[in-house]
Scaffold this active site. Sequence first.
Site, PDB file in Angstrom:
ATOM      1  N   ASP A   1      -3.738  -6.335  -5.410  1.00 27.46           N
ATOM      2  CA  ASP A   1      -4.598  -6.269  -4.227  1.00 27.46           C
ATOM      3  C   ASP A   1      -5.657  -5.171  -4.311  1.00 27.46           C
ATOM      4  OD1 ASP A   1      -3.142  -8.310  -3.135  1.00 27.46           O
ATOM      5  OD2 ASP A   1      -2.114  -7.096  -1.636  1.00 27.46           O
TER       6      ASP A   1
ATOM      7  N   MET B   1       4.700   0.867   5.687  1.00 24.20           N
ATOM      8  CA  MET B   1       5.033   0.374   4.355  1.00 24.20           C
ATOM      9  C   MET B   1       5.828  -0.911   4.498  1.00 24.20           C
ATOM     10  SD  MET B   1       5.838   3.925   2.312  1.00 24.20           S
ATOM     11  CE  MET B   1       6.583   4.803   3.690  1.00 24.20           C
TER      12      MET B   1
ATOM     13  N   GLY C   1       2.704  -5.805   4.703  1.00 27.98           N
ATOM     14  CA  GLY C   1       1.807  -6.882   4.304  1.00 27.98           C
ATOM     15  C   GLY C   1       0.353  -6.604   4.611  1.00 27.98           C
ATOM     16  N   LEU C   2       0.036  -5.336   4.901  1.00 32.79           N
ATOM     17  CA  LEU C   2      -1.323  -4.955   5.282  1.00 32.79           C
ATOM     18  C   LEU C   2      -2.111  -4.340   4.134  1.00 32.79           C
ATOM     19  CD1 LEU C   2      -0.353  -3.376   8.718  1.00 32.79           C
ATOM     20  CD2 LEU C   2      -1.540  -5.550   8.401  1.00 32.79           C
ATOM     21  N   GLY C   3      -1.468  -4.213   2.967  1.00 30.97           N
ATOM     22  CA  GLY C   3      -2.160  -3.663   1.800  1.00 30.97           C
ATOM     23  C   GLY C   3      -2.361  -2.168   1.844  1.00 30.97           C
TER      24      GLY C   3
ATOM     25  N   LYS D   1      -5.818  -4.914   5.409  1.00 31.82           N
ATOM     26  CA  LYS D   1      -6.293  -6.291   5.239  1.00 31.82           C
ATOM     27  C   LYS D   1      -5.312  -7.230   5.909  1.00 31.82           C
ATOM     28  CE  LYS D   1      -3.043  -7.537   2.023  1.00 31.82           C
ATOM     29  NZ  LYS D   1      -1.971  -8.545   2.253  1.00 31.82           N
TER      30      LYS D   1
ATOM     31  N   SER E   1      -2.260  -0.273  -1.586  1.00 29.78           N
ATOM     32  CA  SER E   1      -3.376  -0.732  -2.414  1.00 29.78           C
ATOM     33  C   SER E   1      -4.709  -0.211  -1.886  1.00 29.78           C
ATOM     34  CB  SER E   1      -3.405  -2.264  -2.463  1.00 29.78           C
ATOM     35  OG  SER E   1      -2.250  -2.766  -3.099  1.00 29.78           O
TER      36      SER E   1
END
Length: 289
Positions: A145, A104, A107-109, A20, A112
């Site tokens: 998220d 990791m 910030g790309l999820g 995301k 999650s």
Amino acid sequence: MPTQDLRHARTLDNCPAPAKLNLFLHVTGRRPDGYHLLQTVFQLIDHGDLLHFQVRDDGVIRRSTEIAGVPEQSDLIVRAARLLQTHGKIAAGADIAIEKRLPMGGGLGGGSSDAATTLIALNHLWQAGLTRAQLMALGLQLGADVPFFIFGQNAFAEGVGEDLAAVETPDCWYLVIEPGVAVPTATIFCAESLTRDTKVVKIADFSSRPIGFGKNDLQVVASQLFPPVAAAIEWLKAYGDARMTGSGACVFCAFADEQAVDAVLNQVPGIWQAWKAKALTRHPLAHLL
């Protein structure tokens, strides 16, 4: 799309866990328990991890892929599977393999999304029968998220990220740069310099001009603490409205078509990893719910 052994419904391969992007991310306050109040738009893109599932009869849940720095017992994939198994009183287990493509601390999820794909796939394979809403509630126990990826479409999110409403987003391509650092989320949210009073906005405010709307309130802090993030943003700004996603470290910029994104992708300095991705309107596994 995932492939399935329809004769026995015991395997589900090539299950996407898409990344995301946060098209904007505002910190509007802080709750008494320390959690931050956010507003953001989550955008699904067609780049992410791939997971493979095989049902076991002995109740054992096992990650069959080694991931550096992530012990099996603490992996969100394994935790998600066990949470669903316990909640649904499932006797079966699963072997889970992953092709890890997302960094990791980017910030790309990624973690999650992996957890959400695990819940969706095993709910289907184990015939647990949970609804989308029930899976989202389980996912929230794993991370703020996770419910978004189960929600299955681009969303305007509020609260700590769990209050979701479907939203239309631009049909475009994105260039994403990995600056080569992992940014711990807690480090950014705990920073004294983080502002927590951005004015609350409405979905209509975003929808009126989705490209370039708002800002990422976490970006200033991450840029100060992690210079490679600032450098990547500065370089990409020459080609459009470059900004950071989530709490970092990855940065992105929107382009109207694939030809335009390819032209910039070919110029990205070799010190960074970079890739392109198409905006998605729905999660690739939405049909399983």
